[in-house]
Design a protein around this motif. Structure first.
Motif, short mmCIF file in Angstrom:
data_model
loop_
_atom_site.label_atom_id
_atom_site.label_comp_id
_atom_site.label_asym_id
_atom_site.label_seq_id
_atom_site.Cartn_x
_atom_site.Cartn_y
_atom_site.Cartn_z
N ILE A 147 61.55 60.80 -52.71
CA ILE A 147 61.65 61.84 -52.65
C ILE A 147 62.24 63.14 -51.23
CG2 ILE A 147 61.58 64.28 -54.12
CD1 ILE A 147 60.68 62.94 -56.09
N ARG A 148 61.44 62.77 -50.49
CA ARG A 148 61.32 63.60 -49.48
C ARG A 148 62.10 63.44 -48.56
NH1 ARG A 148 58.43 68.27 -48.32
NH2 ARG A 148 57.08 68.27 -50.22
N ARG A 149 62.60 61.55 -48.17
CA ARG A 149 63.28 60.77 -47.06
C ARG A 149 64.31 60.99 -47.45
NH1 ARG A 149 58.49 57.93 -47.02
NH2 ARG A 149 59.54 55.92 -48.62
N THR A 158 48.95 67.95 -56.73
CA THR A 158 49.51 68.91 -57.08
C THR A 158 50.21 70.14 -56.86
OG1 THR A 158 48.32 68.29 -58.92
CG2 THR A 158 49.36 70.31 -59.23
N LEU A 159 50.13 70.46 -55.87
CA LEU A 159 50.38 71.72 -54.61
C LEU A 159 51.43 71.04 -54.24
CD1 LEU A 159 47.34 72.21 -53.20
CD2 LEU A 159 48.18 73.56 -54.94
N ARG A 160 51.17 69.36 -53.91
CA ARG A 160 53.39 69.53 -53.16
C ARG A 160 54.07 69.23 -54.11
NH1 ARG A 160 52.15 66.70 -48.25
NH2 ARG A 160 50.51 66.17 -46.93
N ILE A 161 54.04 68.40 -55.31
CA ILE A 161 55.01 68.67 -56.55
C ILE A 161 55.18 70.46 -56.62
CG2 ILE A 161 55.09 68.59 -58.89
CD1 ILE A 161 54.02 65.43 -58.32
N THR A 187 69.01 67.45 -56.37
CA THR A 187 69.24 66.66 -56.34
C THR A 187 67.40 66.10 -56.40
OG1 THR A 187 71.54 65.87 -56.34
CG2 THR A 187 69.58 64.31 -55.90
N ARG A 188 66.83 66.57 -55.71
CA ARG A 188 65.77 66.16 -55.41
C ARG A 188 64.49 67.50 -56.06
NH1 ARG A 188 63.34 68.31 -49.57
NH2 ARG A 188 64.57 66.31 -48.61
N TYR A 217 52.75 59.11 -55.11
CA TYR A 217 52.70 59.36 -53.14
C TYR A 217 53.42 58.89 -52.77
CZ TYR A 217 48.81 62.58 -52.25
OH TYR A 217 47.94 63.05 -51.59
N ARG A 218 53.48 57.32 -53.32
CA ARG A 218 55.46 57.17 -53.24
C ARG A 218 56.05 57.89 -53.18
NH1 ARG A 218 58.59 53.32 -54.24
NH2 ARG A 218 57.49 53.32 -56.61
#
Length: 574
Positions: free
Chosen positions: A253-255, A154-157, A223-224, A247-248
């Motif tokens: 998205i980050r890559r 949740t925090l990463r999003i 886009t991200r 997570y995957r």
């Protein structure tokens, strides 16, 4: 014995236990009321007077997921209601009629056909006790070791959304939607500009669990941002979407690389400055000069960024080459409007995205985040002022001749200006790293914004502030409608479209007057620029709220039609 007799007399005079606990004793001469049986009110100290029938209160329907249900009691039968004032049935069995609305408590219906932003925003504005329970039992039936993982994802999003420029309310809605989808019912997300935190309390008797994350870098990549919105939509709408899959997807998205390379961004900054110079009355030679100056400024800003300089100095460096290009053309006595060249360079630097986000956070009640965003905007504008003023001051000392009215007396060219506005919006889309599927809509939205502004200001003679507010309101309205239709963020459709409305001319004329030590015209010009910027931000937010006001609100009462959407944070100061 005498002591025994005295004890018997004391025992005869000893009052009844009920009299000892009673605060109301009848006057002398009135008979005492008959006491109820010992088992009639085993725990109540306040019995009903004799002769009054007990009032029976119908128990409320069992509310699944209520904030005041003890752990493990969700599936138990409601206890029978006793007389008013009796504590035998507990606090959750029945409520007095004074605490129940005349027409009952309306049910909250949050259908999945509506966008998750509206559903989660509606739940965030509810009291904790009125929020519906999570619908997916299989997700929150996992062990308690999964709670930290849910809080972490949740925090990463939320971090990606906040770093991309999303408003604080939408970031909180996304965080709450993810946590609620994975079964964390009693959770509260908090967003304050650079700090994200979320607290989860399993029940009223358990200790809360709190996790936080700091946003240290901000990267503009719509886009991200759109990919994260699709991820949140999948999490909140699919029943079998696990945390491992989330997570995957987040790692992918980050890559992912940016959709446009660095050279494309440099060309886009040049096209933006050139289109802005055409918009304020320049010619095609001015277009080329402004584009060259903006591209030099962009490369200089990239160099400063690579050296690790703060963003303030990057804006100072980016503002100097366009101003130097205009000064050089003026010193060369070329038949080119140097004012239009400098004005075009300013269009690419004004932080309209941060300004709109800051005003939106303030209007929705996130005052700490709004103050921080507006302070950031002020620092960036001061950097632009320092860069332009330093170059203008040197140019004036060298004998450069600037005509402040030159850029405003261009011939009326509605077709060229409309093309310039759309080209400016298109260049903004590239700079914001938008998806190619959103570029066309944002470009058309920018053209509509300039068409409305030109029709109201140039044709009808309406003041610039009112015309800007109306045009920005339409941009916000269309952006919100497109975002609801595509289940995505409204920023890609709004931020680039407000580019033609940015107060580049007013900012330049104010800075030029300050460089010429003409405070009487410089301060009003800068005040006008600030008014136009606030008009843009307020108009965009007003358009967003108009879209939510007239469209169907999730949770609305079908019988009365009354919306159940709470006001943002407070209502009339309360």
């Amino acid at each position: 014995m005498g002591s025994t007799g005295d004890g018997e007399e004391l025992g005869e005079r000893r009052p009844h236990p009920d009299e000892v606990h009673s605060a109301f004793t009848p006057p002398l001469g009135l008979p005492l009321p008959s006491h109820p049986a010992e088992d009639e009110h085993p725990t109540s100290e306040f019995a009903l007077p004799v002769g009054l029938p007990p009032e029976v209160v119908e128990p409320l329907p069992e509310a699944e997921g209520s904030a005041f249900v003890a752990p493990g009691s969700a599936g138990q039968e409601a206890a029978p209601a006793g007389p008013i004032g009796s504590t035998a049935s507990g606090h959750g069995a029945a409520r007095g009629p004074a605490f129940t609305p005349p027409h009952g408590i309306p049910a909250i219906r949050l259908t999945k056909e509506t966008p998750w932003q509206d559903r989660m925003r509606t739940m965030l504005r509810m009291p904790v006790g009125e929020r519906p329970a999570p619908e997916r039992v299989e997700k929150h039936a996992e062990s308690t070791q999964a709670v930290p993982r849910v809080l972490d994802i949740t925090l990463r999003i939320g971090e990606i959304l906040l770093a991309g420029g999303e408003g604080a309310e939408d970031v909180e809605a996304a965080m709450f939607g993810v946590a609620h989808a994975y079964g964390l019912e009693r959770c509260e997300p908090t967003v304050t500009f650079t700090l994200l935190s979320i607290t989860y309390q399993p029940s009223l008797v358990d200790d809360p669990i709190t996790a936080s994350r700091t946003v240290r870098r901000r990267a503009v990549d719509y886009t991200r941002l759109s990919a994260v919105f699709r991820l949140v939509d999948d999490i909140t709408s699919q029943d079998d979407f696990t945390t491992e899959e989330a997570y995957r997807r987040l790692a992918e998205i980050r890559r992912n690389r940016h959709p446009y390379p660095g050279w494309a961004l440099t060309l886009a900054s040049g096209a933006l400055a050139g289109a802005a110079s055409l918009l304020v009355g320049g010619g095609w030679l001015v277009f080329v000069a402004a584009a060259v100056g903006a591209m030099l400024g962009d490369r200089l800003a990239w160099l400063a960024s690579g050296r690790g300089l703060p963003e303030f100095y990057q804006f100072v460096a980016a503002a100097m080459p366009p101003a130097a290009t205009g000064v050089a053309l003026s010193l060369a006595h070329a038949n080119v409007q140097g004012s239009a060249v400098i004005t075009g360079g300013l269009f690419a630097l004004i932080p309209g995205r941060a300004l709109v986000a800051g005003v939106q956070d303030g209007l929705t009640g996130y005052y700490i985040t709004a103050a921080a965003r507006l302070l950031e905007v002020m620092y960036l504008i001061v950097g632009i002022v320092i860069g332009v003023l330093s170059v203008l001051y040197v140019g004036l000392r060298l004998g450069a001749n600037f005509n402040p009215e030159a850029a405003l007396r261009g011939d009326e060219r509605p077709v060229v200006q409309l093309f310039s506005a759309m080209l400016l919006a298109l260049a903004f889309c590239v700079l914001l790293q938008q998806e190619r599927s959103t570029v066309l809509f944002a470009t058309l939205n920018g053209g509509v914004a300039w068409l409305v502004y030109g029709s109201m200001h140039d044709v009808a003679g309406i003041p610039a502030v009112a015309s800007t507010t109306a045009a920005a309101g339409l941009v916000g309205l269309f952006g919100q409608l497109l975002s609801r239709y595509r289940y995505a963020s409204a920023l890609p459709y709004v931020t680039a479209a407000i580019g033609p409305l940015l107060p580049g001319s007013a900012t330049y004329f104010g800075l030029l007057a300050l460089a010429q030590k003409n405070m009487d015209s410089g301060i009003p010009s800068l005040t006008r620029a600030a008014s136009l910027a606030l008009a843009i931000a307020i108009g965009v937010n007003l358009g967003n709220e108009m879209a939510r006001l007239f469209l169907r609100t999730p949770g609305a009462d079908k019988e009365t039609g009354g919306p159940l959407r709470r006001a943002a944070k407070r209502t009339r100061g309360f």
